[in-house]
Design a protein around this motif. Sequence first.
Motif, PDB file in Angstrom:
ATOM      1  N   SER A 161       0.849  -1.206   0.000  1.00 53.97           N
ATOM      2  CA  SER A 161       0.000   0.000   0.000  1.00 53.97           C
ATOM      3  C   SER A 161       0.879   1.248   0.000  1.00 53.97           C
ATOM      4  CB  SER A 161      -0.887   0.060   1.252  1.00 53.97           C
ATOM      5  OG  SER A 161      -1.840  -0.951   1.242  1.00 53.97           O
ATOM      6  N   LEU A 164       2.570   1.752  -3.327  1.00 55.71           N
ATOM      7  CA  LEU A 164       1.669   2.136  -4.418  1.00 55.71           C
ATOM      8  C   LEU A 164       0.819   3.351  -4.047  1.00 55.71           C
ATOM      9  CD1 LEU A 164       0.735  -1.461  -5.617  1.00 55.71           C
ATOM     10  CD2 LEU A 164       2.378   0.133  -6.636  1.00 55.71           C
ATOM     11  N   PRO A 166       0.880   6.356  -5.007  1.00 50.57           N
ATOM     12  CA  PRO A 166       0.365   7.147  -6.124  1.00 50.57           C
ATOM     13  C   PRO A 166      -0.871   6.529  -6.783  1.00 50.57           C
ATOM     14  CG  PRO A 166       2.744   6.900  -6.286  1.00 50.57           C
ATOM     15  CD  PRO A 166       2.282   5.967  -5.205  1.00 50.57           C
ATOM     16  N   TYR A 167      -1.171   5.287  -6.476  1.00 52.47           N
ATOM     17  CA  TYR A 167      -2.333   4.612  -7.087  1.00 52.47           C
ATOM     18  C   TYR A 167      -3.508   4.538  -6.105  1.00 52.47           C
ATOM     19  CZ  TYR A 167       1.278   3.581 -10.413  1.00 52.47           C
ATOM     20  OH  TYR A 167       2.299   3.740 -11.319  1.00 52.47           O
ATOM     21  N   GLN A 168      -3.336   5.176  -4.958  1.00 50.32           N
ATOM     22  CA  GLN A 168      -4.362   5.130  -3.914  1.00 50.32           C
ATOM     23  C   GLN A 168      -5.644   5.835  -4.345  1.00 50.32           C
ATOM     24  OE1 GLN A 168      -4.787   4.282  -0.481  1.00 50.32           O
ATOM     25  NE2 GLN A 168      -3.203   2.785  -0.925  1.00 50.32           N
ATOM     26  N   ASN A 169      -6.766   5.245  -3.988  1.00 50.31           N
ATOM     27  CA  ASN A 169      -8.046   5.933  -4.183  1.00 50.31           C
ATOM     28  C   ASN A 169      -8.407   6.678  -2.888  1.00 50.31           C
ATOM     29  OD1 ASN A 169      -9.032   3.962  -2.410  1.00 50.31           O
ATOM     30  ND2 ASN A 169      -9.442   2.551  -4.098  1.00 50.31           N
ATOM     31  N   ILE A 279      -6.142   0.493  -3.412  1.00 51.01           N
ATOM     32  CA  ILE A 279      -5.657   0.846  -4.768  1.00 51.01           C
ATOM     33  C   ILE A 279      -6.655   0.442  -5.858  1.00 51.01           C
ATOM     34  CG2 ILE A 279      -3.192   0.755  -4.156  1.00 51.01           C
ATOM     35  CD1 ILE A 279      -3.044  -2.014  -5.499  1.00 51.01           C
ATOM     36  N   ASN A 283      -5.723  -2.457 -10.119  1.00 56.70           N
ATOM     37  CA  ASN A 283      -4.317  -2.306  -9.742  1.00 56.70           C
ATOM     38  C   ASN A 283      -3.822  -3.530  -8.973  1.00 56.70           C
ATOM     39  OD1 ASN A 283      -3.602   0.218 -10.843  1.00 56.70           O
ATOM     40  ND2 ASN A 283      -4.731   1.271  -9.213  1.00 56.70           N
ATOM     41  N   HIS A 404       7.103   9.432  -9.485  1.00 52.63           N
ATOM     42  CA  HIS A 404       5.708   9.885  -9.504  1.00 52.63           C
ATOM     43  C   HIS A 404       5.646  11.346  -9.073  1.00 52.63           C
ATOM     44  CE1 HIS A 404       5.142   5.477  -9.287  1.00 52.63           C
ATOM     45  NE2 HIS A 404       4.065   5.730  -9.992  1.00 52.63           N
ATOM     46  N   ARG A 469       9.108   2.409 -13.763  1.00 57.53           N
ATOM     47  CA  ARG A 469       8.254   3.123 -12.807  1.00 57.53           C
ATOM     48  C   ARG A 469       7.814   2.121 -11.742  1.00 57.53           C
ATOM     49  NH1 ARG A 469       5.910   5.605 -16.426  1.00 57.53           N
ATOM     50  NH2 ARG A 469       6.382   7.795 -16.124  1.00 57.53           N
ATOM     51  N   ASP A 471       5.195   0.876 -10.594  1.00 56.09           N
ATOM     52  CA  ASP A 471       3.749   0.702 -10.751  1.00 56.09           C
ATOM     53  C   ASP A 471       3.360  -0.662 -10.180  1.00 56.09           C
ATOM     54  OD1 ASP A 471       4.619  -1.103 -12.654  1.00 56.09           O
ATOM     55  OD2 ASP A 471       4.207   0.223 -14.347  1.00 56.09           O
ATOM     56  N   PRO A 472       2.068  -0.971 -10.115  1.00 60.02           N
ATOM     57  CA  PRO A 472       1.658  -2.234  -9.486  1.00 60.02           C
ATOM     58  C   PRO A 472       2.316  -3.455 -10.134  1.00 60.02           C
ATOM     59  CG  PRO A 472      -0.241  -0.806  -9.758  1.00 60.02           C
ATOM     60  CD  PRO A 472       0.894  -0.127 -10.450  1.00 60.02           C
TER      61      PRO A 472
END
Length: 540
Positions: A161, A164, A166-169, A279, A283, A404, A469, A471-472
């Motif tokens: 978590s 990631l 930057p991918y958080q909702n 995420i 993701n 990011h 990057r 990323d996931p």
Amino acid sequence: MLTESSQWQALQSHFESIKNTHMRDLFAQNDNRFLQFSMQASGITLDFSKNRITDETFALLIDLAKAANISGARDGMFAGEKINSTEKRAVLHTALRHFGDNQVKVDGEDVMPVIKQTLAKIKAYVNGIVSGETKGYTGKAFTDVISVGIGGSFLGPKIMSEALKPYQNHIKVHYVANVDGCHMQDVVAKLDPETTLIVTSSKTLTTQETLRNMQSARQWFVEQAGEAHIAKHFACVSTNVEGAKALGIDPENVFPMWDWVGGRYSVWSAIGLPLALGIGYDNFEAFLQGAYDMDQHFCDAPLEQNMPVIMALLGIWYRNFFGAQSHVLLPYYHYLRGLPAYVQQLDMESNGKFVTKQDTVVNYETGPIIWGSEGTNGQHSFHQLIHQGATIIPADFMLPLYPHHDVADHHAMLASNCFGQTQALMAGQTVEEIKANLAGKVDESEIDSLAQHKEMPGNKPSNTLIFDRLDPKTLGSLIALYEHKVFVQGVIWDVNSYDQWGVELGKALGNQVLSKLVNKDEALDNDASTNALIEIFRKR
Ligand code: F6P
């Protein structure tokens, strides 16, 4: 015994001939050293040229891997053989991220259908919470999750978590592991039960810390919402599905896992639910896909071009021949700062063993101490010991090419430090170079002594892992890379990497002492030190 094998002996005598060779010279002799000792897999470039190896070292290490039948052992794991011998269990975290069409059988039964069903259940649940369609007991959408669990039922989701972010909702996940009440108190203080979901993750559902934390979270919730709404606000992930239901959790919100998934390998299972909530499901699936990519590389690439195999062999080279006690992980990326702690659990709980699968005591070292933290911070603290300490500490540096953020030239500065450190560790600086630098700047009489202290011996090994990057998908590949590295080392050391008996005694004694702390009349029959500590606590 491993140390008597011809491959081991060959490495031992080769070590004697290479132990004083400096990497500076190896680089000077070979313009192609980077090309020769670097590779790509699953979007990750591994530069392992800054290691104390030659062609011969590499060939001898590969011989060791072949003699250990790494390929056979790997195929056995992927096929569901019960390689966790002391617990008579298959080890199938790889099945959890398997996107191929073939079956994966345990005791003759294909486990893929139940894995797919569980993923579908995770997807539906996560989508309901994230979209706001699934609501809390007062009709409000969920905004927060308290994730209760410890060890493998905590570290994976928490650190992924973090990585990631930057991918958080909009769903904020708060992880509580320790039974130290400060943590739970701090977490609930800022939350509203009306919009909070509580996920308990425990493979066994018997872990003291997790059960206690869950009870406290439940009490906090019930004080405001009452018992009637538990079903809506609580979920549970466990192999003990009936136990979870018995705790009053709605069966719809109970997610299964299986005894063929080890705790520290379980982030790919429903244990990853809090991660997926934070995420989003897509993701989370990309994270699984990245691991699958690395699994395929591990299964298909020849040993000489196999990233986890190479990293494992280098680790063995330093641990067993150079006597390195520890291995440091240095992610040059803030979001990846938790990786050392994650790999620490993965590696040390897996290969911290002194008895072989043949029930004999080893006469060689096994798992190293894993530690580290984010760069550049460590450069201003413990890197001193890596550069100039009297011990050898192999290092893994990690860096994404694209951050990011677009904050000025921060990333180039971060990268320059990362690469500069690997260069300094490898090349060092000789006394002569230092004397030349000091000439005219300090008193002539001090130069010899000062140069001695400033000498940077170099010849300190490091790997550098670079990827586009964080990323996931890439994160999934990176974690699977370390899992397989640990697997290969376990096979060569001939230990069972999938049990953890060493943590059991502490748990049992903890429970025994707890009873004495709470029941003050209970007789004290421990050793004098423990008895005295209990007495002091009782008198507080
Ligand atoms: O600390 C040992 C351990 O057994 C880990 O292997 C495991 O991940 C952790 O405890 C938590 O166990 P559980 O998921 O059963 O609560």
